[in-house]
Design a protein around this motif. Structure first.
Motif, mmCIF file in Angstrom:
data_model
loop_
_atom_site.group_PDB
_atom_site.id
_atom_site.type_symbol
_atom_site.label_atom_id
_atom_site.label_comp_id
_atom_site.label_asym_id
_atom_site.label_seq_id
_atom_site.Cartn_x
_atom_site.Cartn_y
_atom_site.Cartn_z
ATOM 1 N N ALA A 190 -16.884 -20.219 7.964
ATOM 2 C CA ALA A 190 -16.292 -20.169 9.295
ATOM 3 C C ALA A 190 -14.992 -20.943 9.396
ATOM 4 O O ALA A 190 -14.350 -20.942 10.446
ATOM 5 C CB ALA A 190 -17.289 -20.715 10.322
ATOM 6 N N ALA A 191 -14.587 -21.634 8.325
ATOM 7 C CA ALA A 191 -13.350 -22.415 8.353
ATOM 8 C C ALA A 191 -12.161 -21.480 8.428
ATOM 9 O O ALA A 191 -12.194 -20.358 7.914
ATOM 10 C CB ALA A 191 -13.253 -23.294 7.107
ATOM 11 N N PRO A 192 -11.091 -21.908 9.083
ATOM 12 C CA PRO A 192 -9.913 -21.034 9.188
ATOM 13 C C PRO A 192 -9.269 -20.820 7.824
ATOM 14 O O PRO A 192 -9.303 -21.682 6.948
ATOM 15 C CB PRO A 192 -8.986 -21.801 10.136
ATOM 16 N N THR A 193 -8.691 -19.650 7.670
ATOM 17 C CA THR A 193 -8.050 -19.300 6.404
ATOM 18 C C THR A 193 -6.738 -20.063 6.262
ATOM 19 O O THR A 193 -5.938 -20.119 7.199
ATOM 20 C CB THR A 193 -7.779 -17.799 6.354
ATOM 21 N N MET A 194 -6.536 -20.643 5.096
ATOM 22 C CA MET A 194 -5.304 -21.378 4.825
ATOM 23 C C MET A 194 -4.169 -20.382 4.562
ATOM 24 O O MET A 194 -4.319 -19.462 3.778
ATOM 25 C CB MET A 194 -5.475 -22.297 3.611
ATOM 26 N N THR A 195 -3.068 -20.579 5.243
ATOM 27 C CA THR A 195 -1.906 -19.707 5.072
ATOM 28 C C THR A 195 -0.706 -20.539 4.645
ATOM 29 O O THR A 195 -0.643 -21.742 4.897
ATOM 30 C CB THR A 195 -1.577 -18.957 6.375
ATOM 31 N N ARG A 196 0.235 -19.907 3.993
ATOM 32 C CA ARG A 196 1.466 -20.567 3.556
ATOM 33 C C ARG A 196 2.652 -19.796 4.104
ATOM 34 O O ARG A 196 2.805 -18.608 3.865
ATOM 35 C CB ARG A 196 1.525 -20.609 2.036
ATOM 36 N N ARG A 197 3.500 -20.495 4.867
ATOM 37 C CA ARG A 197 4.668 -19.865 5.456
ATOM 38 C C ARG A 197 5.857 -20.025 4.524
ATOM 39 O O ARG A 197 6.106 -21.093 3.982
ATOM 40 C CB ARG A 197 4.993 -20.484 6.818
ATOM 41 N N LEU A 198 6.591 -18.950 4.365
ATOM 42 C CA LEU A 198 7.786 -18.963 3.538
ATOM 43 C C LEU A 198 8.998 -18.707 4.414
ATOM 44 O O LEU A 198 8.907 -18.018 5.436
ATOM 45 C CB LEU A 198 7.693 -17.884 2.449
ATOM 46 N N PRO A 199 10.144 -19.255 4.046
ATOM 47 C CA PRO A 199 11.344 -19.052 4.872
ATOM 48 C C PRO A 199 11.787 -17.594 4.849
ATOM 49 O O PRO A 199 11.749 -16.932 3.814
ATOM 50 C CB PRO A 199 12.386 -19.968 4.211
ATOM 51 N N ARG A 200 12.185 -17.113 6.008
ATOM 52 C CA ARG A 200 12.677 -15.745 6.120
ATOM 53 C C ARG A 200 14.189 -15.657 6.000
ATOM 54 O O ARG A 200 14.729 -14.565 5.914
ATOM 55 C CB ARG A 200 12.244 -15.144 7.460
ATOM 56 N N TYR A 201 14.834 -16.790 6.002
ATOM 57 C CA TYR A 201 16.287 -16.820 5.898
ATOM 58 C C TYR A 201 16.651 -17.807 4.800
ATOM 59 O O TYR A 201 16.423 -19.022 4.928
ATOM 60 C CB TYR A 201 16.919 -17.236 7.229
ATOM 61 N N PHE A 202 17.202 -17.289 3.689
ATOM 62 C CA PHE A 202 17.555 -18.138 2.554
ATOM 63 C C PHE A 202 18.821 -17.580 1.915
ATOM 64 O O PHE A 202 18.772 -16.670 1.084
ATOM 65 C CB PHE A 202 16.418 -18.172 1.522
ATOM 66 N N PRO A 203 20.005 -18.097 2.284
ATOM 67 C CA PRO A 203 21.249 -17.639 1.636
ATOM 68 C C PRO A 203 21.270 -18.049 0.154
ATOM 69 O O PRO A 203 20.901 -19.172 -0.199
ATOM 70 C CB PRO A 203 22.344 -18.362 2.427
ATOM 71 N N LEU A 204 21.684 -17.126 -0.718
ATOM 72 C CA LEU A 204 21.715 -17.414 -2.153
ATOM 73 C C LEU A 204 22.882 -18.310 -2.539
ATOM 74 O O LEU A 204 22.772 -19.101 -3.479
ATOM 75 C CB LEU A 204 21.774 -16.108 -2.946
ATOM 76 N N THR A 205 24.002 -18.190 -1.853
ATOM 77 C CA THR A 205 25.183 -18.989 -2.178
ATOM 78 C C THR A 205 25.550 -19.869 -0.992
ATOM 79 O O THR A 205 25.259 -19.536 0.169
ATOM 80 C CB THR A 205 26.373 -18.086 -2.542
ATOM 81 N N GLN A 264 4.249 -10.318 12.305
ATOM 82 C CA GLN A 264 4.415 -11.737 12.012
ATOM 83 C C GLN A 264 3.405 -12.213 10.987
ATOM 84 O O GLN A 264 3.149 -13.408 10.877
ATOM 85 C CB GLN A 264 4.265 -12.544 13.316
ATOM 86 N N ARG A 265 2.804 -11.293 10.227
ATOM 87 C CA ARG A 265 1.777 -11.688 9.266
ATOM 88 C C ARG A 265 2.415 -12.278 8.025
ATOM 89 O O ARG A 265 3.480 -11.860 7.603
ATOM 90 C CB ARG A 265 0.919 -10.481 8.884
ATOM 91 N N SER A 266 1.724 -13.235 7.426
ATOM 92 C CA SER A 266 2.183 -13.817 6.172
ATOM 93 C C SER A 266 1.645 -12.992 5.006
ATOM 94 O O SER A 266 0.855 -12.064 5.169
ATOM 95 C CB SER A 266 1.714 -15.269 6.059
ATOM 96 N N LEU A 267 2.067 -13.378 3.804
ATOM 97 C CA LEU A 267 1.618 -12.668 2.610
ATOM 98 C C LEU A 267 0.117 -12.847 2.397
ATOM 99 O O LEU A 267 -0.588 -11.917 1.983
ATOM 100 C CB LEU A 267 2.394 -13.176 1.384
ATOM 101 N N LEU A 268 -0.400 -14.039 2.700
ATOM 102 C CA LEU A 268 -1.833 -14.275 2.549
ATOM 103 C C LEU A 268 -2.646 -13.435 3.528
ATOM 104 O O LEU A 268 -3.739 -12.957 3.200
ATOM 105 C CB LEU A 268 -2.133 -15.772 2.732
ATOM 106 N N ASP A 269 -2.118 -13.233 4.749
ATOM 107 C CA ASP A 269 -2.821 -12.384 5.725
ATOM 108 C C ASP A 269 -2.915 -10.944 5.226
ATOM 109 O O ASP A 269 -3.951 -10.283 5.372
ATOM 110 C CB ASP A 269 -2.092 -12.419 7.069
ATOM 111 N N ILE A 270 -1.827 -10.458 4.635
ATOM 112 C CA ILE A 270 -1.829 -9.077 4.141
ATOM 113 C C ILE A 270 -2.832 -8.910 3.012
ATOM 114 O O ILE A 270 -3.598 -7.947 2.955
ATOM 115 C CB ILE A 270 -0.412 -8.693 3.681
#
Length: 687
Positions: free
Chosen positions: A443-458, A623-629
Motif C-alpha cells: 500500500a506504500a506510494p510508488t517512488m517516482t523520479r522527476r527529470l528536467p524537461r528543459y536542458f539546453p545542450l550548449t 504529466q506522467r513520469s517514466l516510472l508511471d508509464i
C-alpha cells in the motif's frame, strides 16, 4: 600457417615441341652501324650482325625461375617452390629441404637438363603426364614445418596436418579436348594418392585441396585452339584454370598470377633521377617497378587519398604509381608514424635502373614516396629503406594517428563547439540512474523520479544557464524552480529574486555576459536581452509548474513581463508552451522588440515543427513520469493473468496457507496417495 601457397610445384614440359623458337628475334650487332630491316619487318644488324630467338623451353625456364625468385625474396624460408621436368619420365630438380630451396641449386640443375633436342623421337613416352603424377606425390610429402607440427601429436594419436598446394604446369596442347584429358588424369591420380595416404597404408599426407594452373604457351603470332578459362571447381579436391599465352609474354602472365597467389601488389617508383651511363654530366628520370605485400597500400590509404594506378606496357595487371622524393638519411622521426614494413623485390632485377636503386638503398639512404590527394596536393605515404641487407617499404600514417591528440568531445560533424555543458550533463546522467527498489508494504506510494524537461545542450543557447557563473544567486534560484515540493518560504525567496531582476532592468543595468568584455550595450539591446531572459525563465517555470507555489511564480513573472512591455500571448500560457528554444538568445538583434500588449513574433518553420512534435508527445503522456508509464504497462500485463487461488479464497488481511491439509493424519488415512497427488499437482500448476 599451412595455406595453399605454402607449396608450389612447377611442372615443365620437356618434350620436342619446346625446342622450337618463340619467334621473338633479338638483334646483335658486332660492328658499329645502324641495324637494317629485312623484308619481313625483322631488324637485322648492318654489316656484321645476327639475330636469334629464344626457344619455348628457355622462355618457360626463365619465367618460372623468376617466379620463385620473387617468392624466396619476399618470403624467405616460409614459402616453398619445387621444379619437376617431364619428358619420358619425371625428373625431380629440388626437394622441400631448405638446402635445395635456393636459386643457385635450381639454375645449376636447369643447366644440366638443357634445351630439349630437336632430334628427339616423336613418341607417346614423351608426355607431361609423368610430371603431373610426380607433382601429386610431391604434394603428399611433408615439409619441415609439417613434420614439426606432426611431432606435437602423441604416438597413439592420428596426425592431421592441413596439406594444400598449387601446381603450375607449363605445357602446350592441341585443343580443349587434350586439356580436358589432362584435368581428368590429374583428378584421378589425386584421388588415388589420397587413398594411399589413408590408413592402413599411410603413404604420405592426404591432400586437402590442390589448385592446378595450366599455361598453354605458343610461339609469337601462332593462334591456339585452346581457349582461356577462369578458375573452375572440378571436384572438392581440385580447382583448375587455363591460360593461353605467347612465349614472350609468359613472364608478364606469371607476374600477374603471382600477385593473386601471394596477395602482392605492384608499385612503380617514377621520376628517379639517374646519371646517364655514357654522359655522367647529364641525368634522366627512370621508373622502377617493385613487388611487395598488398597490405602496404591497404593500411595506408584513407578516405582522402586515392591510389594512382596504371597498366604497364605489355602487361595486364595494374601498378600503383608513386613519385620519388628527395632522399635523406633514415631517422627515427620518419619511422615513428610507420604502420608496417614489408619486404620489397624488383620486378626486373637485371636492369640498370633497378640495380642503381638497390645499391642506393643498401648504402644506407632512404627514399620517401608521394601519393596524390583527391584535392590535388600530395603527401608522403611510403618510404623505402634497407635493414640488414634487405629492402623494406614502410607504410607511413597519412591520417590521424595514435600519436596525435585525441579529438575533443566538442569536435562534432558541424565543427568545433566548445561550450557543451559536459559537467551538467554528467550530473544529469547520475541523477537519471534507475535502481530496483524493494517495497515491503504494497500500500506504500510508488517512488517516482522527476527529470528536467528543459536542458539546453550548449551554454550559448541559453541565457539562464550562461549567467550562472556571473550571478551568485542564480544557481540556487534555478535549483528551487525545478524542485517538486516547493514550500511557501522558497516561493517568497524566488519572488524576491524575480523582483531583483525587475529592478536591475529598470535601472538599465546590462546582464553580465562574458563575451561583452565589460563594454556597455546599447539600451535597446539590453532591453531585448531582459525580454529573452524573462521568456526563458517563464518557459522553465511553466514546464515545472506542479504545485500552487510554482503557479504563483508563473503569474508573478507574467505580470512582470506585461509591466516590462512584453506581455505573453494566450497561446504561450498554459501547458501548450513546450517547444525547444532553438534560436540563440545571445543574438538579440535577430529578434524585433515587442510593444506593450503585442504578441511575440512567430518562429521559424523548424521551431513550429518542434512545437507540434512536443505537443503530440506531451498530449499522449500528459504529466506522467517514466516510472508511471512503465508501472502502468506492468499492471496492464498483470491484470491479464489469473491470480493465485489461495489468495482469492482467503479473506482480506489473512495469509493463505499453501497446503492446509498437510500433516493431518485423519485425512491422510482416508485419502489415498493417488487422490492427493493430482490435487497437489493441480495446485502447483495454478500457482
Amino acid at each position: 600457417m599451412f595455406e595453399r601457397n605454402q607449396k608450389t610445384i612447377f611442372v615443365l614440359d620437356h618434350t620436342r615441341y619446346f625446342s622450337i623458337a618463340s619467334e621473338e628475334y633479338i638483334s646483335m650487332d658486332f660492328l658499329k652501324g645502324k641495324p637494317s630491316v629485312d623484308g619481313g619487318g625483322n631488324a637485322t644488324g648492318g654489316g656484321c650482325g645476327s639475330q636469334f630467338s629464344k626457344s619455348l623451353w628457355t622462355c618457360a625456364c626463365e619465367s618460372s625461375i623468376e617466379y620463385c625468385r620473387v617468392v624466396w625474396d619476399l618470403f624467405p624460408g616460409k614459402k616453398h617452390v619445387r621444379f619437376i621436368v617431364s619428358d619420358t619420365a619425371a625428373h625431380i630438380v629440388n626437394t622441400w629441404s631448405p638446402s635445395t630451396q635456393n636459386m643457385s641449386h635450381v639454375m645449376n640443375a636447369m643447366v644440366m637438363v638443357g634445351v630439349p633436342s630437336r632430334n628427339m623421337p616423336q613418341s607417346s613416352d614423351y608426355s607431361v603426364i609423368h610430371g603431373l603424377r610426380a607433382a601429386i606425390e610431391a604434394l603428399a610429402e611433408p615439409t619441415d614445418e609439417q613434420m614439426a607440427a606432426m611431432a606435437d601429436y602423441g604416438p597413439e594419436e592420428l596426425p592431421r596436418v592441413p596439406n594444400k598446394g598449387r601446381v603450375i604446369c607449363i605445357t602446350s596442347a592441341r585443343d580443349n579436348i587434350s586439356m580436358k584429358s589432362l584435368e581428368d588424369i590429374f583428378n584421378t591420380v589425386l584421388v588415388q594418392q589420397n587413398a594411399l595416404a589413408a590408413p592402413p597404408a599411410k603413404k604420405g599426407l592426404s591432400i586437402d585441396h590442390c589448385h592446378l594452373v595450366i599455361l598453354n604457351i605458343v610461339p609469337l603470332g601462332v593462334e591456339s585452339l585452346v581457349t582461356n578459362r577462369s578458375l573452375l571447381k572440378i571436384s572438392p579436391l581440385l580447382d583448375v584454370e587455363i591460360h593461353t599465352v605467347s612465349a614472350p609474354d609468359i613472364s608478364y602472365k606469371l607476374t600477374h598470377l603471382i600477385l593473386n597467389h601471394y596477395d602482392l601488389a605492384s608499385t612503380t617508383v617514377t621520376n628517379i633521377p639517374m646519371k646517364e651511363e655514357q654522359n655522367a654530366n647529364s641525368s634522366a628520370n627512370y621508373d622502377v617497378e617493385i613487388l611487395h605485400s598488398r597490405r602496404a597500400h591497404s593500411i595506408t590509404c584513407g578516405p582522402d587519398f586515392s591510389l594512382p594506378t596504371s597498366i604497364k606496357q605489355g602487361a595486364t595487371y595494374e601498378t600503383v604509381t608513386l613519385k620519388w622524393c628527395t632522399p635523406r638519411g633514415c631517422g627515427s622521426a620518419d619511422l615513428q608514424p610507420c604502420l608496417g614494413q614489408f619486404l620489397v623485390t624488383p620486378v626486373d632485377v637485371t636492369s640498370r635502373p633497378s640495380s642503381c636503386l638497390i645499391n642506393f638503398l643498401l648504402n644506407g639512404r632512404s627514399v620517401l614516396l608521394e601519393m596524390p590527394r583527391k584535392t590535388g596536393s600530395k603527401a608522403t605515404s611510403h618510404m623505402l629503406s634497407a635493414r640488414g641487407g634487405e629492402i623494406f617499404v614502410h607504410s607511413l600514417c597519412i591520417t590521424r594517428s595514435c600519436m596525435d591528440e585525441a579529438p575533443a568531445i566538442a569536435d562534432g560533424p558541424g565543427g568545433r563547439v566548445p561550450d557543451y555543458r559536459i559537467a551538467e550533463l554528467g550530473q544529469l546522467i547520475k541523477m537519471s540512474r534507475m535502481v530496483p527498489l524493494k517495497v515491503k508494504d504494497p500500500a506504500a506510494p510508488t517512488m517516482t523520479r522527476r527529470l528536467p524537461r528543459y536542458f539546453p545542450l550548449t551554454t550559448s543557447s541559453s541565457i539562464l544557464f550562461h549567467l550562472q557563473r556571473q550571478i551568485s544567486w542564480l544557481p540556487h534560484f534555478l535549483h528551487l524552480l525545478v524542485k517538486e515540493d516547493m514550500d511557501k518560504q522558497e516561493e517568497v525567496r524566488c519572488q524576491q529574486h524575480i523582483h531583483e531582476l525587475y529592478k536591475s532592468a529598470s535601472r538599465g543595468e546590462v546582464l553580465p555576459f562574458t563575451h561583452t568584455n565589460g563594454a556597455r550595450l546599447k539600451p535597446s539591446k539590453a532591453k531585448d536581452q531582459y525580454r529573452l531572459l524573462y521568456r526563458e525563465l517563464e518557459q522553465l517555470i511553466q514546464l515545472n509548474a506542479t504545485t500552487v507555489h510554482h503557479k504563483n511564480l508563473l503569474e508573478s513573472l507574467q505580470s512582470l513581463r506585461a509591466a516590462y512591455g512584453d506581455a505573453p500571448l494566450k497561446s504561450e500560457s498554459g501547458t501548450s508552451l513546450l517547444r525547444s528554444y532553438t534560436e540563440s538568445p545571445l543574438s538579440p538583434e535577430r529578434l524585433e522588440p515587442h510593444s506593450s500588449g503585442s504578441g511575440s513574433a512567430s518562429g521559424s518553420s523548424n521551431s513550429n515543427s518542434l512545437l507540434k512534435a512536443s505537443k503530440r508527445r506531451m498530449s499522449s503522456c500528459g504529466q506522467r513520469s517514466l516510472l508511471d508509464i512503465i508501472s502502468s504497462a506492468e499492471r496492464s500485463q498483470s491484470n491479464k493473468r489469473l491470480d493465485f487461488s489461495g489468495r482469492l479464497c482467503t479473506p482480506l488481511g489473512q495469509v493463505a496457507k499453501l497446503y492446509p491439509d498437510f500433516g493431518n493424519k485423519e485425512k491422510d488415512s482416508i485419502s489415498t496417495g493417488a487422490s492427493i497427488t493430482p490435487n497437489v499437482k493441480e495446485e502447483s500448476i495454478r500457482s
